[in-house]
Design a protein around this motif. Sequence first.
Motif, PDB file in Angstrom:
ATOM      1  N   GLY A 100       0.790  -1.302   0.038  1.00 42.25           N
ATOM      2  CA  GLY A 100       0.110   0.076   0.073  1.00 42.25           C
ATOM      3  C   GLY A 100       0.680   1.264  -0.021  1.00 42.25           C
ATOM      4  O   GLY A 100       0.283   2.248  -0.279  1.00 42.25           O
ATOM      5  N   SER A 131      -5.290  -0.365   6.153  1.00 40.89           N
ATOM      6  CA  SER A 131      -6.012  -1.493   5.320  1.00 40.89           C
ATOM      7  C   SER A 131      -7.491  -0.962   5.976  1.00 40.89           C
ATOM      8  O   SER A 131      -8.278  -1.515   5.204  1.00 40.89           O
ATOM      9  N   SER A 134      -9.433   2.059   3.544  1.00 35.90           N
ATOM     10  CA  SER A 134      -9.538   1.976   2.099  1.00 35.90           C
ATOM     11  C   SER A 134     -10.522   2.961   1.312  1.00 35.90           C
ATOM     12  O   SER A 134     -10.155   3.194  -0.084  1.00 35.90           O
ATOM     13  N   ASP A 135     -11.751   2.976   1.961  1.00 36.32           N
ATOM     14  CA  ASP A 135     -12.695   3.773   1.093  1.00 36.32           C
ATOM     15  C   ASP A 135     -12.327   5.584   1.636  1.00 36.32           C
ATOM     16  O   ASP A 135     -13.449   6.144   0.859  1.00 36.32           O
ATOM     17  N   LYS A 139      -6.704   9.596   4.149  1.00 35.66           N
ATOM     18  CA  LYS A 139      -6.320   8.698   5.116  1.00 35.66           C
ATOM     19  C   LYS A 139      -4.977   9.431   6.170  1.00 35.66           C
ATOM     20  O   LYS A 139      -3.995   9.583   5.446  1.00 35.66           O
TER      21      LYS A 139
END
Length: 187
Positions: A100, A131, A134-135, A139
């Motif tokens: 990621g 993790s 993700s949406d 972040k």
Amino acid sequence: MNRQQRLKLYDIQHRAFNEGTVEQINNQWIFFDEETDEATMLEDFIHQEIEIFRLNRWRKGILNEPGKIHCGKEVILFRDHDLIRIRKHLVYSLERLLDGVNDDAFFQFITTLNSLNFSIYDCIYCYNHLSFLSDEHRKDGVNFMVFDNQEQICNVQHHFCYYEKVNDRFEFTLNTGKRLIIEKIIS
């Protein structure tokens, strides 16, 4: 950095393999780990990549049945006391985390960890908060990793903020008190 270049960094990591010998005992192939002296049934590694040391080099193949490695079209049969190595698996959450992060952060993290005499295969714990986001459009948070190379312990905090800029900050702390911080910001 493409996927193949990343995998090459995985391949050169110390302690990436369990090395040992094989013996046939009571018609069953047993793997004896060189480091831990543990004995394991070879059938536990069916369909995994295994390397065998033959003719002064490592030959890579797939163990499709105990006692036989398929190296392309060639089948190599084991002999008692053959030296083999079996690739270790990464902690799943660490593997997802490494997938990621961007290439620069990935490279800096791995090379810094290696410079401290740790390997990604030394990971004994990883909490990957990324993790769970993700949406999300923005972040940010912290991931936690613990590494043990049998001589020292290293705790890594990965502070990240992915919004208008991409900011990755890794804080390495060893049990000796040594600390190291690296940061990568991409605008």
